[in-house]
Motif scaffolding. Structure first.
Motif, PDB file in Angstrom:
ATOM      1  N   UNK A 122     -41.168  11.809  -9.660  1.00  0.00           N
ATOM      2  CA  UNK A 122     -41.031  12.809  -8.600  1.00  0.00           C
ATOM      3  C   UNK A 122     -39.836  12.480  -7.708  1.00  0.00           C
ATOM      4  N   UNK A 123     -39.684  11.209  -7.345  1.00  0.00           N
ATOM      5  CA  UNK A 123     -38.567  10.788  -6.494  1.00  0.00           C
ATOM      6  C   UNK A 123     -37.228  11.034  -7.185  1.00  0.00           C
ATOM      7  N   UNK A 124     -37.144  10.683  -8.464  1.00  0.00           N
ATOM      8  CA  UNK A 124     -35.894  10.856  -9.208  1.00  0.00           C
ATOM      9  C   UNK A 124     -35.575  12.332  -9.381  1.00  0.00           C
ATOM     10  N   UNK A 125     -36.561  13.140  -9.708  1.00  0.00           N
ATOM     11  CA  UNK A 125     -36.324  14.587  -9.842  1.00  0.00           C
ATOM     12  C   UNK A 125     -35.797  15.179  -8.536  1.00  0.00           C
ATOM     13  N   UNK A 126     -36.410  14.796  -7.430  1.00  0.00           N
ATOM     14  CA  UNK A 126     -35.977  15.305  -6.123  1.00  0.00           C
ATOM     15  C   UNK A 126     -34.519  14.927  -5.849  1.00  0.00           C
ATOM     16  N   UNK A 127     -34.159  13.685  -6.152  1.00  0.00           N
ATOM     17  CA  UNK A 127     -32.781  13.236  -5.925  1.00  0.00           C
ATOM     18  C   UNK A 127     -31.810  13.939  -6.881  1.00  0.00           C
ATOM     19  N   UNK A 128     -32.225  14.138  -8.134  1.00  0.00           N
ATOM     20  CA  UNK A 128     -31.363  14.830  -9.092  1.00  0.00           C
ATOM     21  C   UNK A 128     -31.104  16.272  -8.674  1.00  0.00           C
ATOM     22  N   UNK A 129     -32.116  16.932  -8.142  1.00  0.00           N
ATOM     23  CA  UNK A 129     -31.925  18.301  -7.646  1.00  0.00           C
ATOM     24  C   UNK A 129     -30.904  18.291  -6.513  1.00  0.00           C
ATOM     25  N   UNK A 130     -31.019  17.322  -5.618  1.00  0.00           N
ATOM     26  CA  UNK A 130     -30.061  17.207  -4.516  1.00  0.00           C
ATOM     27  C   UNK A 130     -28.645  16.990  -5.055  1.00  0.00           C
ATOM     28  N   UNK A 131     -28.495  16.043  -5.985  1.00  0.00           N
ATOM     29  CA  UNK A 131     -27.175  15.753  -6.541  1.00  0.00           C
ATOM     30  C   UNK A 131     -26.623  16.959  -7.304  1.00  0.00           C
ATOM     31  N   UNK A 132     -27.465  17.643  -8.043  1.00  0.00           N
ATOM     32  CA  UNK A 132     -27.060  18.824  -8.810  1.00  0.00           C
ATOM     33  C   UNK A 132     -26.527  19.924  -7.911  1.00  0.00           C
ATOM     34  N   UNK A 135     -21.214  13.892 -11.662  1.00  0.00           N
ATOM     35  CA  UNK A 135     -22.562  13.584 -11.182  1.00  0.00           C
ATOM     36  C   UNK A 135     -23.398  14.860 -11.165  1.00  0.00           C
ATOM     37  N   UNK A 136     -22.828  15.952 -10.647  1.00  0.00           N
ATOM     38  CA  UNK A 136     -23.552  17.231 -10.624  1.00  0.00           C
ATOM     39  C   UNK A 136     -23.936  17.664 -12.039  1.00  0.00           C
ATOM     40  N   UNK A 137     -23.007  17.529 -12.971  1.00  0.00           N
ATOM     41  CA  UNK A 137     -23.284  17.915 -14.352  1.00  0.00           C
ATOM     42  C   UNK A 137     -24.393  17.060 -14.964  1.00  0.00           C
ATOM     43  N   UNK A 138     -24.325  15.742 -14.747  1.00  0.00           N
ATOM     44  CA  UNK A 138     -25.352  14.843 -15.297  1.00  0.00           C
ATOM     45  C   UNK A 138     -26.723  15.160 -14.708  1.00  0.00           C
ATOM     46  N   UNK A 139     -26.766  15.407 -13.407  1.00  0.00           N
ATOM     47  CA  UNK A 139     -28.037  15.754 -12.765  1.00  0.00           C
ATOM     48  C   UNK A 139     -28.542  17.087 -13.282  1.00  0.00           C
ATOM     49  N   UNK A 140     -27.651  18.062 -13.466  1.00  0.00           N
ATOM     50  CA  UNK A 140     -28.035  19.372 -13.965  1.00  0.00           C
ATOM     51  C   UNK A 140     -28.529  19.344 -15.399  1.00  0.00           C
ATOM     52  N   UNK A 141     -28.033  18.416 -16.191  1.00  0.00           N
ATOM     53  CA  UNK A 141     -28.531  18.259 -17.564  1.00  0.00           C
ATOM     54  C   UNK A 141     -29.971  17.767 -17.566  1.00  0.00           C
ATOM     55  N   UNK A 142     -30.305  16.902 -16.626  1.00  0.00           N
ATOM     56  CA  UNK A 142     -31.656  16.333 -16.563  1.00  0.00           C
ATOM     57  C   UNK A 142     -32.640  17.267 -15.888  1.00  0.00           C
ATOM     58  N   UNK A 143     -32.190  17.968 -14.834  1.00  0.00           N
ATOM     59  CA  UNK A 143     -33.044  18.884 -14.076  1.00  0.00           C
ATOM     60  C   UNK A 143     -32.267  20.189 -13.905  1.00  0.00           C
ATOM     61  N   UNK A 144     -32.384  21.075 -14.885  1.00  0.00           N
ATOM     62  CA  UNK A 144     -31.624  22.334 -14.804  1.00  0.00           C
ATOM     63  C   UNK A 144     -32.051  23.174 -13.604  1.00  0.00           C
ATOM     64  N   UNK A 145     -31.105  23.937 -13.090  1.00  0.00           N
ATOM     65  CA  UNK A 145     -31.405  24.864 -12.002  1.00  0.00           C
ATOM     66  C   UNK A 145     -32.361  25.933 -12.504  1.00  0.00           C
ATOM     67  N   UNK A 201     -26.733  23.845 -20.616  1.00  0.00           N
ATOM     68  CA  UNK A 201     -26.035  25.109 -20.496  1.00  0.00           C
ATOM     69  C   UNK A 201     -24.640  24.977 -19.909  1.00  0.00           C
ATOM     70  N   UNK A 202     -24.254  23.798 -19.477  1.00  0.00           N
ATOM     71  CA  UNK A 202     -22.901  23.578 -19.011  1.00  0.00           C
ATOM     72  C   UNK A 202     -22.704  23.936 -17.555  1.00  0.00           C
ATOM     73  N   UNK A 203     -21.462  23.865 -17.073  1.00  0.00           N
ATOM     74  CA  UNK A 203     -21.195  24.023 -15.650  1.00  0.00           C
ATOM     75  C   UNK A 203     -21.049  25.466 -15.167  1.00  0.00           C
ATOM     76  N   UNK A 204     -21.175  26.457 -16.057  1.00  0.00           N
ATOM     77  CA  UNK A 204     -21.000  27.825 -15.616  1.00  0.00           C
ATOM     78  C   UNK A 204     -21.966  28.147 -14.492  1.00  0.00           C
ATOM     79  N   UNK A 205     -21.498  28.905 -13.539  1.00  0.00           N
ATOM     80  CA  UNK A 205     -22.367  29.326 -12.448  1.00  0.00           C
ATOM     81  C   UNK A 205     -22.473  28.331 -11.315  1.00  0.00           C
TER      82      UNK A 205
END
Length: 114
Positions: free
Chosen positions: A70-80, A89-99, A106-110
């Motif tokens: 839960x802590x890591x997911x919350x931080x990844x959302x913040x970084x994303x 960093x945003x891309x790596x976080x977005x790969x783990x916890x997609x928006x 899905x890559x950096x589009x959007x």
């Protein structure tokens, strides 16, 4: 030593843990990569800590490898979602916890341009 591997290389693991607190923050990414190669389970606490590191390469490695809690997911959302964060960093976080509404990979589009 991590590239060489084997039991001889494993002897440096305690030393790598001590180096994490060395005064040269830019070296932590190399220590983290070595720990991931030599002692993945032992690297876990440093991966979580690395999500808050001052070095973007450490945050990127941590975002790619930290076990999802839960802590890591919350931080990844913040970084994303942080527009001031490094793009890697945003891309790596977005790969783990997609928006919401996006699938993993899905890559950096959007994403907001920085």
């Amino acid at each position: 030593m991590a590239r060489i591997g084997g039991p001889e290389a494993a002897r440096v693991v305690p030393w790598l843990h001590q180096l994490w607190t060395a005064p040269h923050s830019y070296e932590r990414a190399a220590y983290l990569r070595a720990l991931l190669a030599l002692d993945p389970a032992g690297a876990e606490p440093l991966l979580v800590e690395g999500l808050w590191d001052c070095e973007d390469e450490v945050r990127r490695i941590a975002a790619e490898h930290a076990r999802l809690s839960a802590e890591v997911r919350e931080r990844l959302v913040y970084l994303r979602d942080d527009p001031m964060e490094d793009a890697g960093v945003r891309d790596a976080a977005g790969e783990r916890v997609p928006a919401p509404g996006r699938s993993s990979g899905s890559g950096p589009e959007g994403r907001a341009a920085v």
